[in-house]
Design a protein around this motif. Structure first.
Motif, short mmCIF file in Angstrom:
data_model
loop_
_atom_site.label_atom_id
_atom_site.label_comp_id
_atom_site.label_asym_id
_atom_site.label_seq_id
_atom_site.Cartn_x
_atom_site.Cartn_y
_atom_site.Cartn_z
N PHE A 1 0.83 -1.16 -0.04
CA PHE A 1 -0.04 -0.04 -0.04
C PHE A 1 1.00 1.41 0.00
CE2 PHE A 1 -3.63 -2.73 0.19
CZ PHE A 1 -4.48 -2.15 0.16
N LEU A 2 1.95 1.15 0.62
CA LEU A 2 3.11 2.30 0.46
C LEU A 2 3.52 2.43 -1.05
CD1 LEU A 2 4.02 4.12 2.53
CD2 LEU A 2 6.31 2.56 2.61
N ALA A 3 3.81 1.31 -1.67
CA ALA A 3 4.20 1.25 -3.02
C ALA A 3 2.75 2.22 -3.92
CB ALA A 3 4.49 -0.04 -3.66
N ARG A 4 1.73 1.92 -3.75
CA ARG A 4 0.48 2.11 -4.27
C ARG A 4 0.49 3.65 -4.19
NH1 ARG A 4 -5.83 1.01 -2.88
NH2 ARG A 4 -5.32 2.25 -1.15
N ALA A 5 0.66 4.34 -2.85
CA ALA A 5 0.74 5.53 -2.58
C ALA A 5 1.61 6.21 -3.27
CB ALA A 5 0.94 5.76 -0.94
N PHE A 6 3.07 5.76 -3.45
CA PHE A 6 4.20 6.15 -4.02
C PHE A 6 3.77 6.40 -5.69
CE2 PHE A 6 7.43 4.72 -0.88
CZ PHE A 6 7.17 5.66 0.22
N CYS A 7 3.01 5.44 -6.29
CA CYS A 7 2.53 5.48 -7.66
C CYS A 7 1.74 6.72 -7.85
CB CYS A 7 1.97 4.05 -7.84
SG CYS A 7 2.95 2.97 -8.52
N GLN A 8 0.99 7.22 -6.94
CA GLN A 8 0.21 8.18 -7.13
C GLN A 8 1.02 9.77 -7.48
OE1 GLN A 8 -2.78 6.71 -3.86
NE2 GLN A 8 -3.43 9.02 -4.73
N GLU A 9 2.46 9.54 -7.05
CA GLU A 9 3.43 10.74 -7.25
C GLU A 9 2.46 12.24 -6.78
OE1 GLU A 9 3.73 10.75 -11.30
OE2 GLU A 9 5.55 9.44 -11.18
N ALA A 10 2.02 11.81 -5.38
CA ALA A 10 1.21 12.95 -4.85
C ALA A 10 2.10 13.65 -3.97
CB ALA A 10 0.24 12.27 -3.75
N ASP A 11 1.74 14.94 -3.70
CA ASP A 11 2.46 16.00 -2.93
C ASP A 11 2.24 15.68 -1.49
OD1 ASP A 11 3.27 17.75 -5.25
OD2 ASP A 11 1.09 17.96 -5.27
N ILE A 12 1.25 15.17 -1.15
CA ILE A 12 0.78 14.94 0.39
C ILE A 12 0.51 13.38 0.54
CG2 ILE A 12 -0.79 15.33 2.19
CD1 ILE A 12 -1.35 18.15 0.70
N ILE A 13 1.18 12.76 1.64
CA ILE A 13 0.98 11.24 1.86
C ILE A 13 0.47 11.18 3.26
CG2 ILE A 13 1.97 9.02 2.19
CD1 ILE A 13 4.11 10.00 0.08
N ILE A 14 -0.71 10.61 3.29
CA ILE A 14 -1.35 10.64 4.52
C ILE A 14 -1.59 9.06 4.97
CG2 ILE A 14 -3.49 11.08 5.88
CD1 ILE A 14 -3.77 13.32 4.14
#
Length: 255
Positions: free
Chosen positions: A153-166
Motif C-alpha cells: 500500500f505504500l508502493a501504491r501511494a508512491f505510484c500516485q506521485e502525490a504531494d501529500i501522503i497521509i
C-alpha cells in the motif's frame, strides 16, 4: 524559516450520533516534514484524517490543501493526496495481485475508462522495487504477511506521485525491521519536499521517526516540532483523560 503549508485545518468539529468526538481542531501540516498524530485510543486521530479528506462529515470547520501555493478543497486537491488506510479496514480477500494493487495508484492519472499505459506500469514496477517487493508482484495480496501488505500500500501511494501522503497507523502490526524500512522510505519522500502525515501509536519512537507532532485528545493539546511539543506535560494532558474534551496546556505551541 517556516516550511510551506501543505494542509490548513480550521475549527474542525465532528460528532458521531450526536456525540462530539473532535472539538474545534485548528492546525497546519507542512511540506518537507514528517508529522506524527498521537493521542490515546478514542482521541479522534483517525477521525481527524477522515474528516479532513471528506470521508467523514464534519459539523463545523474545513481543511484546505495547498498545492503550488493555491488553497484547494478536497474535491479539487484529491489527485495530489495519497491516503494509506488502516490495514484492518482493507478487504485482503479481494482477488488482486500485488502488482494490480500497486498499479491502482495510477488510476487517478488516467482518463475515464482508459487503461494503464506502459509508462504507468513502469512506475508501478519502479515503486515495487523501491519497497523491496519485486519478487512478489504476481502473488495474491491475501498471501502476504502484514508487513508486506503495508509495503504494497505504500508502493501504491508512491505510484500516485502525490504531494501529500497521509497514513493511518502505517506501523501497526509490523515487525521492527519492516517498521524501519517503512519509515526510511517515508523519510526519503519528505526529503523530496513532500508532506508526510501519519497516525502513530508509539511515543517512544516519535522523536526518531518524525520532525513534528500533533498531540490530541479530542481537542488539540499541542502541535509543532517534536522537541518542543512532546513533553511530560503534554503527554500527561493528553493521556490522563480518556473521556470528554481536554484543555490545551498553557505554553503549547503551533509553529
Amino acid at each position: 524559516m517556516l516550511a510551506e503549508t501543505a494542509i490548513k485545518i480550521k475549527d474542525l468539529t465532528v460528532a458521531y450520533h450526536g456525540d462530539p468526538v473532535l472539538y474545534n481542531i485548528s492546525t497546519e501540516f507542512y511540506y518537507g516534514n514528517r508529522t506524527a498524530i498521537v493521542g490515546p485510543n478514542g482521541a479522534g486521530k483517525s477521525t481527524l484524517l477522515k474528516a479532513s479528506l471528506g470521508l467523514t462529515k464534519s459539523l463545523t470547520g474545513q481543511a484546505n490543501f495547498y498545492i503550488q501555493g493555491k488553497a484547494l478543497n478536497i474535491d479539487q486537491a484529491y489527485k495530489h493526496i495519497a491516503f494509506v488506510p488502516q490495514a484492518q479496514s482493507v478487504d485482503w480477500t479481494f482477488p488482486a495481485s500485488v502488482f494490480d494493487v500497486v498499479l491502482m495508484g495510477r488510476y487517478g492519472h488516467l482518463g475515464l475508462g482508459k487503461r494503464p499505459r506502459k509508462a504507468d506500469k513502469d512506475i508501478a514496477t519502479k515503486n515495487l522495487e523501491k519497497v523491496g517487493l519485486t519478487d512478489f508482484k504476481d502473488r495474491q495480496i491475501a498471501q502476504l504477511s502484514g508487513g508486506q501488505r503495508q509495503r504494497v500500500f505504500l508502493a501504491r501511494a508512491f505510484c500516485q506521485e502525490a504531494d501529500i501522503i497521509i497514513l493511518d497507523e502505517p506501523l501497526a502490526g509490523v515487525d521492527i525491521k519492516t517498521e524501519e524500512i517503512i519509515m526510511d522510505l517515508l523519510s526519503q519522500e519528505a526529503k523530496t519536499g513532500k508532506a508526510i502525515i501519519a497516525v502513530h501509536h508509539d511515543l517512544n519512537t516519535v522523536s526518531q521517526y518524525f520532525d513534528r507532532v500533533l498531540m490530541m485528545n479530542r481537542e488539540l493539546i499541542a502541535s509543532g516540532p517534536v522537541d518542543q511539543c512532546l513533553t511530560p506535560e503534554t503527554i500527561q494532558s493528553a493521556y490522563s483523560q480518556s473521556q470528554g474534551p481536554v484543555q490545551s496546556r498553557e505554553g503549547s505551541v503551533d509553529l
